[in-house]
Design a protein around this motif. Structure first.
Motif, PDB file in Angstrom:
ATOM      1  N   ALA A  92       0.867  -1.136  -0.147  1.00  0.00           N
ATOM      2  CA  ALA A  92      -0.066   0.060   0.060  1.00  0.00           C
ATOM      3  C   ALA A  92       0.777   1.300  -0.071  1.00  0.00           C
ATOM      4  O   ALA A  92       0.612   2.100  -0.731  1.00  0.00           O
ATOM      5  CB  ALA A  92      -1.032   0.050   1.325  1.00  0.00           C
ATOM      6  N   ILE A  93       1.961   1.233   0.988  1.00  0.00           N
ATOM      7  CA  ILE A  93       2.687   2.352   0.775  1.00  0.00           C
ATOM      8  C   ILE A  93       3.499   2.492  -0.473  1.00  0.00           C
ATOM      9  O   ILE A  93       3.611   3.791  -1.001  1.00  0.00           O
ATOM     10  CB  ILE A  93       3.829   2.236   2.109  1.00  0.00           C
ATOM     11  N   GLY A  94       3.998   1.428  -1.089  1.00  0.00           N
ATOM     12  CA  GLY A  94       4.685   1.476  -2.215  1.00  0.00           C
ATOM     13  C   GLY A  94       3.811   1.876  -3.586  1.00  0.00           C
ATOM     14  O   GLY A  94       4.341   2.987  -4.328  1.00  0.00           O
ATOM     15  N   ALA A  95       2.540   1.794  -3.471  1.00  0.00           N
ATOM     16  CA  ALA A  95       1.563   2.146  -4.450  1.00  0.00           C
ATOM     17  C   ALA A  95       1.510   3.769  -4.489  1.00  0.00           C
ATOM     18  O   ALA A  95       1.386   4.412  -5.210  1.00  0.00           O
ATOM     19  CB  ALA A  95       0.232   1.559  -4.276  1.00  0.00           C
ATOM     20  N   ALA A  96       1.505   4.037  -3.032  1.00  0.00           N
ATOM     21  CA  ALA A  96       1.064   5.507  -2.855  1.00  0.00           C
ATOM     22  C   ALA A  96       2.331   6.451  -3.103  1.00  0.00           C
ATOM     23  O   ALA A  96       2.379   7.391  -3.359  1.00  0.00           O
ATOM     24  CB  ALA A  96       0.863   5.983  -1.464  1.00  0.00           C
TER      25      ALA A  96
END
Length: 235
Positions: A92-96
């Motif tokens: 989720a962090i990488g996508a953001a």
């Protein structure tokens, strides 16, 4: 009569000095949000439980908070424990942040050996707490296959040293677990491993701890520990 004393784990040599010029960097240490073992009353550690639906919502809130804190033009490195609950948080962090997380098994939570995945009551009935004084680093908690505090410290220190050698002038997000996070911070401030027998930085699930090295004095600051304000009503 043969000596039955277990061999002592040696402390590692001090890390090699980093050869750098001007440098300024920020490390965001994230603990994974609510996972299935939390709500099922099971022992976590390296037991590979997934995030709950609430935990997935919390991961999105962590990601949004980091996106708001990290400049759009900053170079960002996301490194995560390879367990499922941390991988999903890091995803989720990488996508953001528009980056692909790197996996590092050394950032895993402490292993509780044969207790992993069992009811918490099973562990509580057998767990031998560490002494107030003495060799807390090598203390045996009484569970077959469980790691000592020293085992965890050595691998997390090594992972942190490696990521700091890569992070010469950018932002890093480290996704890990509640107990392991203490040793990321301890390594950051340069606490010798042999002095880490009692240290703790208590952090809740889904928290962000912010570490920063300034570009002039190169002091390594601990700006916040265990911030969960971004979770709002989902805390």
């Amino acid at each position: 009569m043969p000596d039955s004393t277990p061999p002592r784990t040696p402390f590692p040599p001090p890390p090699l000095a980093e050869v750098v010029g001007a440098r300024e960097r920020t490390i965001h240490v994230v603990t994974h949000p609510e996972a299935a073992h939390h709500v099922e009353g099971l022992v976590g550690g390296v037991h590979d439980s997934d995030l709950t639906a609430r935990g997935a919502r919390q991961a999105a809130l962590v990601a949004a908070a980091l996106r708001a804190r990290i400049p759009d033009d900053a170079a960002v490195d996301v490194v995560t424990s390879d367990l499922l609950r941390t991988r999903r948080t890091a995803s989720a962090i990488g996508a953001a942040l528009d980056t692909v997380p790197r996996l590092d098994a050394r950032l895993r939570e402490a292993s509780y050996g044969e207790a992993g995945g069992r009811p918490q009551d099973w562990l509580d009935a057998r767990f031998v707490p560490p002494p107030a004084v003495g060799d807390r680093l090598r203390h045996d908690v009484g569970i077959a296959g469980a790691e000592t505090r020293l085992d965890v410290a050595l691998r997390v220190y090594a992972a942190t040293t490696d990521l700091l050698r890569r992070a010469t002038d950018h932002q890093v997000v480290v996704v890990t677990h509640g107990f392991a996070a203490t040793f990321v911070v301890a390594a950051w401030i340069g606490m010798p491993v042999e002095a880490a027998g009692s240290v703790t930085f208590p952090v809740a699930s889904g928290s962000i701890t912010t570490l920063r090295e300034d570009g002039f004095f190169h002091n390594r600051g601990v700006l916040s520990v265990g911030d969960v304000a971004h979770l709002g009503e989902d805390r």
